[in-house]
Design a protein around this motif. Structure first.
Motif, PDB file in Angstrom:
ATOM      1  N   VAL B  98       3.998  -4.465  -1.626  1.00 27.15           N
ATOM      2  CA  VAL B  98       2.743  -4.604  -1.210  1.00 27.15           C
ATOM      3  C   VAL B  98       2.104  -5.227  -0.541  1.00 27.15           C
ATOM      4  O   VAL B  98       0.906  -5.088  -0.097  1.00 27.15           O
ATOM      5  CB  VAL B  98       2.145  -4.454  -2.799  1.00 27.15           C
ATOM      6  N   PHE B 101       1.948  -4.535   3.195  1.00 28.97           N
ATOM      7  CA  PHE B 101       1.065  -3.417   3.459  1.00 28.97           C
ATOM      8  C   PHE B 101      -0.284  -3.844   2.829  1.00 28.97           C
ATOM      9  O   PHE B 101      -0.932  -2.942   4.243  1.00 28.97           O
ATOM     10  CB  PHE B 101       2.108  -2.183   2.362  1.00 28.97           C
ATOM     11  N   SER B 102      -1.322  -4.375   2.303  1.00 30.12           N
ATOM     12  CA  SER B 102      -2.161  -3.985   2.053  1.00 30.12           C
ATOM     13  C   SER B 102      -3.019  -5.435   3.240  1.00 30.12           C
ATOM     14  O   SER B 102      -3.989  -4.968   3.897  1.00 30.12           O
ATOM     15  CB  SER B 102      -2.025  -4.521   0.563  1.00 30.12           C
ATOM     16  N   ALA B 103      -2.116  -6.144   3.264  1.00 29.82           N
ATOM     17  CA  ALA B 103      -3.011  -7.033   4.164  1.00 29.82           C
ATOM     18  C   ALA B 103      -2.936  -6.093   5.841  1.00 29.82           C
ATOM     19  O   ALA B 103      -3.782  -6.654   6.241  1.00 29.82           O
ATOM     20  CB  ALA B 103      -2.084  -8.020   4.926  1.00 29.82           C
TER      21      ALA B 103
END
Lengths: 323, 323
Positions: B98, B101-103
């Protein structure tokens, strides 16, 4: 807070600020400024087979339900629905399935004058993500963080019916058809409280829709608002059909901890309760006062003067404590 | 038209009309009226593991890609990105996944000043649905149905790199890391042509983004506009790296039929070509004229005066015809 709420916080921490975003991640929906006369309310929710509904679910009901849970988020902000998009992941393209699914989706869209403006259809495990757009007057969105101490806490309708319906489907060997039972019907065809939510603009100080259960969602509202509450177990409405099928204790457990009802929970200052009762008297679903907010952060359920401990996450625990 | 386009038509036939919907189902994005000074552009696209990317895909790249393909739809309308939502279906909640992914997602969101305003995280097969919102001046959205006969057809950048990258990943036993190859990088990190799309407002008469291949998407634009075209195979840019890895024929096949590039294809009237070339001269990606629209509905590819038959759906057919 569960792992998914943590993930949302994770994204929220990295989210870029824009001046035109009035409410970002963390409420039922986002609110963005679009012009001097209106704000746009945006919500998105997914349903995934195996997680949110069992395999073999009726297509018409799924079409209704994936839009209903999103309209419920608009309702919880007091917004008027405008447009929606649908992202549909399908393992195969059976024409009959798509026909029934789209009929269920479009019937509800028509009820709330919501235009399907776009979407995406892809090959994959059965899942649907809907994004809905609604409108509120500037500053009129009812957030979940607006409650103050000493306000009354209300709930629309009768919670626990969807959970009882789901339990019926699990219990009975032959899965009951949606139309055979009011409880099963409530699971498959939740009614978003769109009109009720809009009418609460100017009356409610905070609002949330009940997707994960009355206790859990009321606690979210209270936590977001920085208040606690004294709540009365004896005031909770339970469905006669649920009592008949499962007995009073389990029916109350469903009403308090069962999800998927999509009723509204909201707070009202004392001076607006007369207006609320006048407005609410015209609603088929009815409203029930379940307690009052307090400055003490505890959320306490009592019945006949006795305090009940409720665990956010455990049906079993409540079942034991409630007996 | 594939089965999914049929499904979209099916929904479109049942979609309710609203006066404030200017462009509904069927273009790269929907356009709705929000006030006298602006229109809202809305697009949604899903990526599903096994359909749109292989299992074990790098999380950072997926975060980038699921937003990029949506920003590309805004680009294809000439819209300025504003806000987005993310619905993420995850089989498990690995914190590292996560985080990466969020980065990837947030880095691209920051590049285009796009605020993540909401979302939903659910348990399910790995999939992500993003909905993006953008703004255009009233009437300024560049639809795919605006081309007229006798206009020049242009493409940004160099198509076929992403398809070549995907082929490299399939060919090589050890999957190359995204950074090891320009071609693989192009598959994982498509660059939405947001600035280019906005700059084409007032210049392009019709536009589409190339997600399913230059030939397929150009044909969609032409069909929507009710025109045909004479297109020049010899004008198509092919990546030197693709020629080096796969030879000229296959590189041209990728450029013409390979998807996932997210370049823009658009039409320009003769009198605006001088302005286009002035504007396009400042773009790193460059632009290429690949032919002209005709009133005859045929879409004809020629090379050195010889006509090539192209099948929309078959790489193999083209490979045989092209040799």
């Amino acid at each position: 807070m569960d792992e998914f709420e943590l993930i949302e916080r994770f994204f929220a921490a990295r989210a870029r600020a824009r001046d035109d975003v009035r409410v970002g991640i963390g409420d039922d929906a986002a609110v963005t400024r679009i012009d001097a006369n209106a704000e746009l309310v945006i919500a998105t929710d997914s349903l995934v087979e195996g997680t949110h509904f069992p395999a073999g679910a009726p297509a018409h009901a799924l079409g209704h339900r994936c839009l209903a849970v999103n309209l419920s988020d608009l309702a919880a902000m007091g917004a008027q629905p405008l447009w929606c998009t649908l992202a549909l992941s399908l393992p195969d393209g059976s024409a009959q399935w798509v026909d029934e699914f789209s009929a269920g989706f479009m019937a509800l869209a028509d009820t709330y004058d919501t235009a399907l403006v776009g979407g995406d259809t892809v090959r994959g495990p059965l899942a649907m993500t809907v994004t809905v757009h609604g409108r509120v007057a500037p500053g009129a969105a009812i957030r979940r963080d607006g409650a103050a101490p000493g306000q009354a806490i209300y709930v629309t309708g009768c919670t626990g019916q969807a959970a009882a319906g789901l339990a019926l489907m699990s219990r009975d060997e032959e899965r009951p058809a949606p139309e055979t039972s009011q409880l099963v019907e409530r699971f498959w065809y939740p009614a978003p409280r769109v009109g009720e939510g809009r009418a609460l603009s100017g009356i409610a100080t905070a609002m949330i829709d009940i997707s994960d259960g009355l206790h859990v969602d009321a606690s979210r509202l209270l936590r977001a608002s920085g208040v606690g509450a004294q709540l009365d177990l004896g005031s909770i409405r339970v469905a006669a059909a649920a009592v008949e099928q499962f007995g009073r204790d389990r029916a109350l457990e469903f009403a308090l901890l069962g999800g998927d009802d999509y009723e509204l929970c909201f707070t009202v200052p004392t001076e607006r309760e007369v207006e609320l009762r006048r407005v609410g008297a015209t609603w088929d679903c009815g409203i029930t006062c379940i307690g009052r907010t307090e400055s003490d952060l505890q959320v306490t359920w009592t019945e006949g003067g006795r305090v009940h401990a409720i665990d956010d996450t455990s049906f079993r625990h409540f079942a034991e404590a409630g007996k």
